[in-house]
Design a protein around this motif. Structure first.
Motif, PDB file in Angstrom:
ATOM      1  N   PRO A 270       0.832  -1.209   0.000  1.00  0.00           N
ATOM      2  CA  PRO A 270       0.000   0.000   0.000  1.00  0.00           C
ATOM      3  C   PRO A 270       0.861   1.251   0.000  1.00  0.00           C
ATOM      4  O   PRO A 270       1.934   1.283   0.599  1.00  0.00           O
ATOM      5  CB  PRO A 270      -0.789  -0.128   1.312  1.00  0.00           C
ATOM      6  CG  PRO A 270       0.102  -0.927   2.210  1.00  0.00           C
ATOM      7  CD  PRO A 270       0.835  -1.890   1.302  1.00  0.00           C
ATOM      8  N   HIS A 271       0.379   2.272  -0.692  1.00  0.00           N
ATOM      9  CA  HIS A 271       1.124   3.530  -0.697  1.00  0.00           C
ATOM     10  C   HIS A 271       0.209   4.675  -1.077  1.00  0.00           C
ATOM     11  O   HIS A 271      -0.567   4.572  -2.034  1.00  0.00           O
ATOM     12  CB  HIS A 271       2.295   3.465  -1.680  1.00  0.00           C
ATOM     13  CG  HIS A 271       3.157   4.698  -1.647  1.00  0.00           C
ATOM     14  ND1 HIS A 271       3.851   5.080  -0.523  1.00  0.00           N
ATOM     15  CD2 HIS A 271       3.424   5.631  -2.584  1.00  0.00           C
ATOM     16  CE1 HIS A 271       4.504   6.196  -0.775  1.00  0.00           C
ATOM     17  NE2 HIS A 271       4.255   6.553  -2.022  1.00  0.00           N
ATOM     18  N   ASP A 272       0.316   5.746  -0.333  1.00  0.00           N
ATOM     19  CA  ASP A 272      -0.462   6.954  -0.589  1.00  0.00           C
ATOM     20  C   ASP A 272       0.508   8.029  -1.071  1.00  0.00           C
ATOM     21  O   ASP A 272       1.128   8.728  -0.276  1.00  0.00           O
ATOM     22  CB  ASP A 272      -1.170   7.382   0.692  1.00  0.00           C
ATOM     23  CG  ASP A 272      -2.075   8.591   0.485  1.00  0.00           C
ATOM     24  OD1 ASP A 272      -1.960   9.242  -0.573  1.00  0.00           O
ATOM     25  OD2 ASP A 272      -2.864   8.899   1.393  1.00  0.00           O
ATOM     26  N   LEU A 273       0.649   8.154  -2.397  1.00  0.00           N
ATOM     27  CA  LEU A 273       1.628   9.079  -2.964  1.00  0.00           C
ATOM     28  C   LEU A 273       1.305  10.524  -2.583  1.00  0.00           C
ATOM     29  O   LEU A 273       2.206  11.301  -2.252  1.00  0.00           O
ATOM     30  CB  LEU A 273       1.681   8.933  -4.487  1.00  0.00           C
ATOM     31  CG  LEU A 273       2.668   9.862  -5.201  1.00  0.00           C
ATOM     32  CD1 LEU A 273       4.086   9.638  -4.711  1.00  0.00           C
ATOM     33  CD2 LEU A 273       2.584   9.663  -6.714  1.00  0.00           C
ATOM     34  N   ALA A 274       0.047  10.896  -2.616  1.00  0.00           N
ATOM     35  CA  ALA A 274      -0.328  12.274  -2.288  1.00  0.00           C
ATOM     36  C   ALA A 274       0.088  12.624  -0.861  1.00  0.00           C
ATOM     37  O   ALA A 274       0.609  13.717  -0.604  1.00  0.00           O
ATOM     38  CB  ALA A 274      -1.836  12.461  -2.474  1.00  0.00           C
ATOM     39  N   SER A 275      -0.126  11.690   0.062  1.00  0.00           N
ATOM     40  CA  SER A 275       0.265  11.925   1.456  1.00  0.00           C
ATOM     41  C   SER A 275       1.778  12.019   1.581  1.00  0.00           C
ATOM     42  O   SER A 275       2.302  12.844   2.338  1.00  0.00           O
ATOM     43  CB  SER A 275      -0.275  10.797   2.340  1.00  0.00           C
ATOM     44  OG  SER A 275       0.161  10.957   3.673  1.00  0.00           O
ATOM     45  N   ILE A 282       6.782  18.554  -1.168  1.00  0.00           N
ATOM     46  CA  ILE A 282       7.281  18.639  -2.540  1.00  0.00           C
ATOM     47  C   ILE A 282       6.111  18.472  -3.499  1.00  0.00           C
ATOM     48  O   ILE A 282       5.057  17.933  -3.145  1.00  0.00           O
ATOM     49  CB  ILE A 282       8.354  17.569  -2.838  1.00  0.00           C
ATOM     50  CG1 ILE A 282       7.820  16.155  -2.551  1.00  0.00           C
ATOM     51  CG2 ILE A 282       9.608  17.839  -2.020  1.00  0.00           C
ATOM     52  CD1 ILE A 282       8.781  15.042  -2.915  1.00  0.00           C
ATOM     53  N   ALA A 283       6.287  18.950  -4.739  1.00  0.00           N
ATOM     54  CA  ALA A 283       5.214  18.890  -5.729  1.00  0.00           C
ATOM     55  C   ALA A 283       5.143  17.547  -6.431  1.00  0.00           C
ATOM     56  O   ALA A 283       4.087  17.128  -6.909  1.00  0.00           O
ATOM     57  CB  ALA A 283       5.397  20.000  -6.757  1.00  0.00           C
ATOM     58  N   GLY A 284       6.282  16.836  -6.524  1.00  0.00           N
ATOM     59  CA  GLY A 284       6.292  15.556  -7.217  1.00  0.00           C
ATOM     60  C   GLY A 284       7.622  14.860  -7.055  1.00  0.00           C
ATOM     61  O   GLY A 284       8.591  15.434  -6.556  1.00  0.00           O
ATOM     62  N   LEU A 285       7.667  13.602  -7.472  1.00  0.00           N
ATOM     63  CA  LEU A 285       8.902  12.837  -7.424  1.00  0.00           C
ATOM     64  C   LEU A 285       9.835  13.287  -8.547  1.00  0.00           C
ATOM     65  O   LEU A 285       9.404  13.865  -9.541  1.00  0.00           O
ATOM     66  CB  LEU A 285       8.605  11.341  -7.562  1.00  0.00           C
ATOM     67  CG  LEU A 285       7.657  10.725  -6.525  1.00  0.00           C
ATOM     68  CD1 LEU A 285       7.431   9.247  -6.847  1.00  0.00           C
ATOM     69  CD2 LEU A 285       8.213  10.899  -5.116  1.00  0.00           C
ATOM     70  N   ILE A 286      11.109  12.999  -8.390  1.00  0.00           N
ATOM     71  CA  ILE A 286      12.076  13.335  -9.427  1.00  0.00           C
ATOM     72  C   ILE A 286      11.850  12.455 -10.659  1.00  0.00           C
ATOM     73  O   ILE A 286      11.243  11.383 -10.573  1.00  0.00           O
ATOM     74  CB  ILE A 286      13.524  13.176  -8.933  1.00  0.00           C
ATOM     75  CG1 ILE A 286      13.824  11.704  -8.578  1.00  0.00           C
ATOM     76  CG2 ILE A 286      13.798  14.083  -7.752  1.00  0.00           C
ATOM     77  CD1 ILE A 286      15.296  11.439  -8.315  1.00  0.00           C
ATOM     78  N   ASP A 291       8.431   3.996 -13.172  1.00  0.00           N
ATOM     79  CA  ASP A 291       7.281   4.726 -12.663  1.00  0.00           C
ATOM     80  C   ASP A 291       6.876   4.271 -11.267  1.00  0.00           C
ATOM     81  O   ASP A 291       6.391   5.057 -10.461  1.00  0.00           O
ATOM     82  CB  ASP A 291       6.079   4.557 -13.610  1.00  0.00           C
ATOM     83  CG  ASP A 291       6.311   5.249 -14.944  1.00  0.00           C
ATOM     84  OD1 ASP A 291       7.029   6.278 -14.948  1.00  0.00           O
ATOM     85  OD2 ASP A 291       5.804   4.770 -15.966  1.00  0.00           O
ATOM     86  N   ASN A 292       7.035   2.970 -10.992  1.00  0.00           N
ATOM     87  CA  ASN A 292       6.567   2.415  -9.732  1.00  0.00           C
ATOM     88  C   ASN A 292       7.413   2.915  -8.554  1.00  0.00           C
ATOM     89  O   ASN A 292       8.640   2.830  -8.563  1.00  0.00           O
ATOM     90  CB  ASN A 292       6.610   0.881  -9.799  1.00  0.00           C
ATOM     91  CG  ASN A 292       6.038   0.225  -8.572  1.00  0.00           C
ATOM     92  OD1 ASN A 292       6.679   0.181  -7.526  1.00  0.00           O
ATOM     93  ND2 ASN A 292       4.824  -0.296  -8.687  1.00  0.00           N
ATOM     94  N   PHE A 293       6.737   3.421  -7.534  1.00  0.00           N
ATOM     95  CA  PHE A 293       7.406   3.991  -6.359  1.00  0.00           C
ATOM     96  C   PHE A 293       8.360   2.993  -5.724  1.00  0.00           C
ATOM     97  O   PHE A 293       9.523   3.295  -5.461  1.00  0.00           O
ATOM     98  CB  PHE A 293       6.334   4.428  -5.352  1.00  0.00           C
ATOM     99  CG  PHE A 293       6.872   5.088  -4.113  1.00  0.00           C
ATOM    100  CD1 PHE A 293       6.964   6.466  -4.035  1.00  0.00           C
ATOM    101  CD2 PHE A 293       7.249   4.334  -3.023  1.00  0.00           C
ATOM    102  CE1 PHE A 293       7.445   7.088  -2.890  1.00  0.00           C
ATOM    103  CE2 PHE A 293       7.732   4.932  -1.871  1.00  0.00           C
ATOM    104  CZ  PHE A 293       7.832   6.315  -1.804  1.00  0.00           C
TER     105      PHE A 293
END
Length: 371
Positions: A270-275, A282-286, A291-293
């Motif tokens: 499970p992962h909550d990217l927005a959280s 930060i606004a987003g990942l580098i 693509d997968n976290f």
């Protein structure tokens, strides 16, 4: 679980609750003692403090020398016929710079927002002490845990553990066990605990570029004297593409592809990217080829600029051409990559693109993975 086992665990939990304040104070005591291995600050004193805490709980403890900082090995009471668990931790901590970023002094543990803040509270003195306090609880309530326990605590983990592998080889019989356990990582954002089947390795290097014999006024030397900061910037720009790919030739040669069972496992995490983004502010990942976290985190190597020092960075301006630039880089390696191989390729890349820049190897650890 039998009724007897449940009753015993319940009694142990009650013991912990009843003694929580005293345990918290012991945690604070351990964290107040500096133990910065990178700077050789307070490490041996911390080893002595920790060893005494272990002996006070009846753990037979030795402080054993290495070529660097000492290793503590403690043995709990012997349980005939029972398996042996080897419990790992490290009592050294990272440097505290920058001091101005701390809301409270790094070696004065402070409770804030329901957490204990201070250098080492969560890496790794908190987890390390939790294992010792669990042993104490078992011993006080039930006479001891139902297995043999060997504790091994090192003092150089934050400095790449340069002497730990030789120590383990030399003391193989002392450390013999059925299972090795380490708790040196975070709890999942959901509050559940993680079992990590391996770790990335690391290679740390330092780059140094030199210009004129001293700093010069940029108005007098501009367009004439070499600027090592610019030389370093140009070199670094050859190492990583805008899309996140590492450009050191051969860097990915030995990276093992993600297998289907591994892919299925990480897809279920499970992962909550927005959280996550909100927490990190930060606004987003580098940018990154994956693509997968979790695939990024577990199965891909990194090349990270950990520090860049050159010229003047204080208040106001100082119009100089710096005489030197130094960059610290760490590269996280994945299974099948070798620190020696990556170091050779990194050196070749520097020699090709900036032959006047000096590259130094600072330390390394090999990656591991359990199926």
């Amino acid at each position: 679980m039998s009724t007897t086992d449940a009753d015993q665990l319940g009694a142990i939990s009650r013991y912990v609750d009843e003694n929580a304040e005293a345990m918290l104070e012991q945690w604070k005591t351990l964290c107040r003692q500096p133990s910065i291995s990178a700077q050789d600050v307070g490490v041996r004193e911390c080893a002595e403090l920790l060893a005494q805490m272990m002996r006070d709980d009846g753990i037979e403890t030795q402080i054993l020398p290495t070529a660097g900082q000492p290793v503590l090995v403690g043995k709990g009471d012997h349980v005939p016929g029972a398996p042996t668990a080897l419990v790992y931790g490290h009592y050294d901590v990272q440097p505290v710079d920058p001091l101005e970023a701390w809301l409270s002094p790094p070696f004065e543990p402070t409770i804030r927002d329901g957490r204990l803040w201070g250098r080492g509270t969560g890496d790794n003195k908190g987890q390390l002490l939790a294992q010792l306090l669990a042993y104490r609880a078992w011993k006080k309530v039930a006479g001891g845990p139902p297995l043999n326990i060997t504790f091994i605590f090192e003092g150089e983990e934050e400095s790449m553990s340069p002497n730990f592998a030789p120590f383990c080889r030399e003391h193989r019989d002392l450390l013999k066990a059925d299972v090795a356990y380490t708790s040196d990582g975070p709890v999942h954002e959901s509050g559940r605990y993680l079992i990590s089947l391996g770790v990335r390795g690391v290679l740390t290097v330092e780059l140094e570029a030199r210009g004129a014999k001293r700093d010069y006024h940029s108005g007098h030397g501009g367009n004439l004297l070499p600027n090592p900061a610019w030389e370093m910037v140009h070199l670094l720009s050859t190492m990583r593409a805008p899309d996140g790919r590492i450009l050191v030739e051969g860097f990915y040669d030995d990276v093992r592809p993600v297998e289907p069972p591994e892919r299925a496992a990480i897809d279920e995490l499970p992962h909550d990217l927005a959280s996550y983004l909100k927490t990190q502010e930060i606004a987003g990942l580098i940018a990154h080829p994956a693509d997968n976290f979790f695939e990024r985190f577990m199965f891909h190597p990194t090349l990270n600029i950990a520090g860049f020092t050159s010229g003047y960075g204080g208040q106001g301006t100082k119009t100089i051409i710096p005489s030197k630039a130094v960059v610290k880089i760490d590269m996280r390696l994945v299974v099948d990559q070798s620190a020696d191989d990556i170091w050779a390729k990194f050196q070749q890349h520097v020699q090709q693109h900036a032959p006047n820049v000096i590259a130094r190897r600072l330390g390394s650890m090999e990656p591991s993975r359990t199926p």
